[in-house]
Design an enzyme around this catalytic site. Structure first.
Site, PDB file in Angstrom:
ATOM      1  CB  THR A 174      -0.932   0.027   1.238  1.00  0.00           C
ATOM      2  OG1 THR A 174      -1.718   1.214   1.207  1.00  0.00           O
ATOM      3  CG2 THR A 174      -0.174  -0.030   2.546  1.00  0.00           C
ATOM      4  CE  LYS A 187      -5.285   0.591   1.450  1.00  0.00           C
ATOM      5  NZ  LYS A 187      -5.768   0.679   0.043  1.00  0.00           N
ATOM      6  CG  ASP A 224      -8.989   0.097  -4.854  1.00  0.00           C
ATOM      7  OD1 ASP A 224      -7.975   0.797  -4.810  1.00  0.00           O
ATOM      8  OD2 ASP A 224     -10.070   0.506  -5.306  1.00  0.00           O
ATOM      9  CB  SER A 225     -11.601   0.551   0.517  1.00  0.00           C
ATOM     10  OG  SER A 225     -10.909  -0.539   1.046  1.00  0.00           O
ATOM     11  CG  PHE A 263      -7.614   5.933   6.940  1.00  0.00           C
ATOM     12  CD1 PHE A 263      -7.798   5.895   5.566  1.00  0.00           C
ATOM     13  CD2 PHE A 263      -7.753   4.753   7.662  1.00  0.00           C
ATOM     14  CE1 PHE A 263      -8.112   4.699   4.927  1.00  0.00           C
ATOM     15  CE2 PHE A 263      -8.046   3.554   7.028  1.00  0.00           C
ATOM     16  CZ  PHE A 263      -8.235   3.531   5.658  1.00  0.00           C
ATOM     17  CG  ASP A 271     -12.509   5.818   9.300  1.00  0.00           C
ATOM     18  OD1 ASP A 271     -13.276   5.134   8.598  1.00  0.00           O
ATOM     19  OD2 ASP A 271     -11.405   5.397   9.703  1.00  0.00           O
ATOM     20  CE  LYS A 279     -12.164   1.801   9.644  1.00  0.00           C
ATOM     21  NZ  LYS A 279     -11.203   2.653   8.940  1.00  0.00           N
ATOM     22  CG  HIS A 305     -14.805  -1.278   4.559  1.00  0.00           C
ATOM     23  ND1 HIS A 305     -14.762  -0.638   5.770  1.00  0.00           N
ATOM     24  CD2 HIS A 305     -13.936  -0.596   3.767  1.00  0.00           C
ATOM     25  CE1 HIS A 305     -13.939   0.390   5.700  1.00  0.00           C
ATOM     26  NE2 HIS A 305     -13.412   0.425   4.503  1.00  0.00           N
TER      27      HIS A 305
END
Ligand code: IMP
Length: 185
Positions: free
Chosen positions: A9, A14, A67-68, A142, A145, A165, A170
């Site tokens: 990343t 992340k 990837d989000s 981040f 959020d 969290k 996800h």
């Protein structure tokens, strides 16, 4: 488990979140900071897989790329696969502005997680539904959020402890599905 996985990343926050999730799932992982190949596509799955393949060409070791995106119902799924660009250009305040006066605040986060190692390619997906807050709240996490309230809760992701969290995100769901399969591949 014997497989050390590289989390590739360019986003350190992340990467750390992913490493923490994998550690909880008993998978040893290390964050490798590297510019990720970003293809243009409507599909997070395709974006993640293409980036993972490109990273594998360089690193030649088992790795994941995730990837989000944030998909807002009232905006027909925008920003979705363009979340990173939209976050950089208009940020949380820009999305709140787009949502001014909008009653339907339903949204979801989705992660597509691609794993590539020698002769193996897998993609797993994780989704969490929630709603866009009326204003930004909290300093944790981040990205978006501070404006995302997961279903069944009243606090934003940014107001939660990291482990809270991780219990619903996800990203955690995608990594859990991946971890369950990793034993077999
Ligand atoms: P990425 O392509 O996976 O780095 O994610 C694209 C963008 O979506 C990021 O720049 C963030 O703004 C946003 N995003 C992804 N995951 C999250 C999350 O867990 N919380 C908040 N925002 C996120």
């Amino acid at each position: 488990m014997g497989k050390k996985v590289a989390i590739v990343t360019s986003n350190a926050a992340k990467g750390e979140e992913a490493r923490r999730i994998l550690e909880r799932l008993g998978i040893e992982a290390e964050v490798v900071e590297m510019e990720k190949l970003e293809i243009q596509s409507e599909s997070l799955e395709e974006i993640a897989l293409r980036a993972a393949r490109a990273a594998y060409e360089v690193l030649r070791r088992p790795l994941v790329v995730d990837d989000s995106g944030l998909f807002v119902e009232a905006l027909n799924g925008f920003p979705g696969p363009y979340s990173s660009y939209v976050y950089k250009k208009i940020g949380v305040r820009g999305v709140l502005k787009l949502m001014e006066g909008v009653k339907d605040r339903r949204a979801y986060f989705k992660t597509a997680l691609a794993y590539v190692s020698q002769g193996v390619e897998r993609v797993h997906v994780g989704v969490v539904w929630g709603r866009i807050a009326e204003e930004a709240r909290g300093s944790g996490g981040f990205g978006f959020d501070p404006i995302f309230i997961p279903e069944g809760h009243s606090r934003t992701f940014a107001e939660m402890e990291p482990w809270e969290k991780d219990a619903l995100s996800h990203r955690a769901r995608a990594y859990e599905a991946f971890a369950a399969e990793l034993k077999w591949i």
